[in-house]
Scaffold this motif. Structure first.
Motif, PDB file in Angstrom:
ATOM      1  N   UNK A 124     -31.959 -20.940  75.285  1.00  0.00           N
ATOM      2  CA  UNK A 124     -31.484 -20.586  73.904  1.00  0.00           C
ATOM      3  C   UNK A 124     -30.063 -20.791  73.762  1.00  0.00           C
ATOM      4  N   UNK A 125     -29.376 -20.750  74.681  1.00  0.00           N
ATOM      5  CA  UNK A 125     -27.788 -21.368  74.738  1.00  0.00           C
ATOM      6  C   UNK A 125     -27.761 -22.932  74.571  1.00  0.00           C
ATOM      7  N   UNK A 126     -28.581 -23.429  75.147  1.00  0.00           N
ATOM      8  CA  UNK A 126     -28.493 -24.861  75.044  1.00  0.00           C
ATOM      9  C   UNK A 126     -28.800 -25.314  73.423  1.00  0.00           C
ATOM     10  N   UNK A 127     -29.876 -24.740  73.038  1.00  0.00           N
ATOM     11  CA  UNK A 127     -30.257 -24.935  71.537  1.00  0.00           C
ATOM     12  C   UNK A 127     -29.064 -24.542  70.554  1.00  0.00           C
ATOM     13  N   UNK A 128     -28.565 -23.246  70.720  1.00  0.00           N
ATOM     14  CA  UNK A 128     -27.499 -22.841  69.728  1.00  0.00           C
ATOM     15  C   UNK A 128     -26.188 -23.561  69.876  1.00  0.00           C
ATOM     16  N   UNK A 129     -25.574 -24.022  71.169  1.00  0.00           N
ATOM     17  CA  UNK A 129     -24.421 -24.669  71.591  1.00  0.00           C
ATOM     18  C   UNK A 129     -24.684 -26.226  71.158  1.00  0.00           C
ATOM     19  N   UNK A 130     -26.086 -26.432  70.940  1.00  0.00           N
ATOM     20  CA  UNK A 130     -26.234 -28.023  70.799  1.00  0.00           C
ATOM     21  C   UNK A 130     -26.153 -27.994  69.103  1.00  0.00           C
ATOM     22  N   UNK A 131     -26.655 -27.064  68.314  1.00  0.00           N
ATOM     23  CA  UNK A 131     -26.281 -27.198  66.961  1.00  0.00           C
ATOM     24  C   UNK A 131     -24.700 -27.060  66.579  1.00  0.00           C
ATOM     25  N   UNK A 132     -24.047 -26.442  67.375  1.00  0.00           N
ATOM     26  CA  UNK A 132     -22.556 -26.564  67.221  1.00  0.00           C
ATOM     27  C   UNK A 132     -21.838 -27.975  67.431  1.00  0.00           C
ATOM     28  N   UNK A 133     -22.453 -28.188  68.688  1.00  0.00           N
ATOM     29  CA  UNK A 133     -22.239 -29.597  68.930  1.00  0.00           C
ATOM     30  C   UNK A 133     -22.385 -30.840  68.105  1.00  0.00           C
ATOM     31  N   UNK A 134     -23.567 -30.596  67.508  1.00  0.00           N
ATOM     32  CA  UNK A 134     -24.083 -31.809  66.560  1.00  0.00           C
ATOM     33  C   UNK A 134     -23.003 -31.498  64.997  1.00  0.00           C
ATOM     34  N   UNK A 135     -22.341 -30.335  64.879  1.00  0.00           N
ATOM     35  CA  UNK A 135     -21.581 -30.437  63.749  1.00  0.00           C
ATOM     36  C   UNK A 135     -20.259 -31.384  64.203  1.00  0.00           C
ATOM     37  N   UNK A 136     -19.630 -30.920  65.506  1.00  0.00           N
ATOM     38  CA  UNK A 136     -18.472 -31.689  66.077  1.00  0.00           C
ATOM     39  C   UNK A 136     -18.793 -33.042  65.979  1.00  0.00           C
ATOM     40  N   UNK A 137     -20.053 -33.315  66.316  1.00  0.00           N
ATOM     41  CA  UNK A 137     -20.139 -34.763  66.683  1.00  0.00           C
ATOM     42  C   UNK A 137     -20.252 -35.508  65.245  1.00  0.00           C
ATOM     43  N   UNK A 138     -20.787 -35.019  64.212  1.00  0.00           N
ATOM     44  CA  UNK A 138     -20.983 -35.526  62.801  1.00  0.00           C
ATOM     45  C   UNK A 138     -19.492 -35.630  62.160  1.00  0.00           C
TER      46      UNK A 138
END
Length: 456
Positions: A341-355
């Protein structure tokens, strides 16, 4: 020359470590003369430290394998306990941790899976999956993609499509390559992902027919392409491969060496598209490198076949007890610490930084991410999408220079072609991710400056 055995002082200075490393160690994928490896003295959580006390964010989880981070005490203690009890027993015998881990793997795998054959890592997992596919089908051709990496051993290298296969050519007969669904670099402008999938699947179907479908044992795919750019399949693509395999009696094999064990926000990446392959190869995240381990998960149908047919696969260290103990503890850590679940949630945040990075930096052509599995692709020109370095060539060492600039700031990762990987341990917290991504943002202004100079 004094040897380590002659030296009564068992403690080695950082200078001695580097000296002996340079003199006796061979490092992979490198000419040896000019190497200057860091001497690492400590690692904990998402960080490691060099001999000068400098701290680094481990933003590639070493080789995208250290999902639970450095120094997990539960896994370390499990290895110690098993070493005291029984450090080794040959693969012909039933051992408690072997049986326990096999059950845990099947419990986390897709529901059609039946048994697991353990190996030492990802390359020999793929080697054995090739053999199983040939034994089960009686066919000899194996399809895999050009932008793929399945390992460096001879069979796995022939299975791979990228330039690291060249040294193993002329290759083994029967290996056939097809093109990836690399939508960013496709000249055709698709209306949506489904249209892109239809295009790539129709070309694959045509190629299967040209190769003789009765000759094809398996189609291997990295569920999400790994080091070759984190190429995420468009919607409908994997289900389309499943349909083609069913139509022609071909086995679908998903290489989840990188993507398995929570990396994409699911236990296995194929779960993201509700696809059930015939086999899954795995390694890396099952023990997170604490002890080497890999394996091939096979469907119930394949498992039943080998009830009456000999499985002609074998390894001295198959299902090594220390590795199995580490694997059992590692899977428990995933559950207890809620890391999927942490991978999923932190992945959403990572995606925002990458965009945001993609928006702010002219050197960035594309960013691709799913869970905590991502890549930044560099270009010389956003309009033409010309890669920052040519395929399979980087004579000026541009990409190593970018990696070195990041490392100088304490951000450790690696590059391949025109991409850098960003795949931190699944234990990463919001503040840690923010701090690491601010380093990346800072360094990319230097890359932007370089790209601007190229246009003058």
């Amino acid at each position: 020359m004094e040897t380590l055995q002659q030296n009564k002082d068992t403690h080695m200075s950082a200078d001695d470590v580097k000296k002996y490393d340079k003199e006796y160690n061979m490092h992979s994928w490198s000419a040896q003369r000019d190497l200057d490896p860091l001497v690492i003295t400590k690692a904990e959580g998402i960080y490691f430290w060099d001999s000068n006390g400098k701290k680094y964010f481990d933003m590639s989880s070493q080789l995208v394998n250290l999902n639970i981070g450095h120094g997990n005490r539960k896994v370390i203690e499990a290895i110690k306990k098993q070493a005291d009890k029984m450090p080794f027993m040959g693969p012909a015998y039933a051992v408690d941790v072997r049986a326990k881990l096999a059950g845990k793997v099947i419990e986390k795998a897709p529901p059609n899976m039946g048994k697991v054959f353990f190996t030492l890592g990802g390359a020999d997992a793929n080697e054995n999956a090739i053999k199983i596919a040939k034994m089960f089908t009686g066919r000899f051709k194996i399809f895999s993609r050009y932008r793929s990496y399945h390992g460096a051993s001879f069979g796995a290298a022939n299975l791979s499509g990228e330039p690291r296969r060249y040294i193993c050519e002329p290759g083994i007969p029967g290996f056939v390559k097809f093109f990836d669904p690399y939508v960013y670099r496709e000249k055709i402008k698709f209306r949506n992902e489904e249209e892109a999938s239809g295009f790539y699947l129709s070309k694959l179907r045509e190629q299967l027919i040209y190769e003789g479908t009765d000759n094809v044992a398996a189609i291997f795919v990295e569920t999400v392409t790994g080091s070759n750019g984190v190429i995420i399949p468009p919607d409908g693509y994997l289900k389309g491969i499943r349909k083609l395999c069913d139509e022609f009696g071909i086995l679908m094999v998903c290489d989840e060496v990188m993507t398995g064990w929570g990396r994409t926000g699911k236990w296995f990446a194929c779960n993201n598209w509700d696809v059930e392959p015939d086999m899954i190869t795995f390694a890396k995240g099952v023990t997170c490198g604490y002890v080497p381990l890999g394996g091939v998960i096979v469907s119930k149908k394949i498992a039943e076949y080998f009830d009456d047919n000999a499985l002609m696969c074998g390894l001295t260290y198959n299902a090594h007890p220390l590795a199995c103990a580490a694997g059992c503890a590692t899977i428990e850590v995933y559950d207890e610490e809620n890391l999927i679940e942490n991978s999923k949630n932190m992945g959403i945040l990572l995606g925002k930084y990458l965009e945001k990075i993609k928006k702010d930096h002219i050197s960035v052509g594309d960013v691709r991410y799913i869970g905590l599995f991502s890549a930044v692709e560099f270009v010389k020109d956003r309009e033409t999408r010309e890669p920052l370095v040519p395929y399979s060539k980087d004579p000026e060492g541009i990409m190593p220079s970018i990696v070195a600039m990041l490392k100088e700031k304490g951000f450790s990762t690696y590059s391949h072609e025109s991409c850098i990987m960003i795949a931190p341990p699944l234990i990463i917290k919001k503040d840690e991710l923010e701090a690491a991504m601010s380093i990346l943002d800072e360094v990319l202004y230097s890359v932007d400056k370089y790209v601007k100079e190229l246009k003058k």
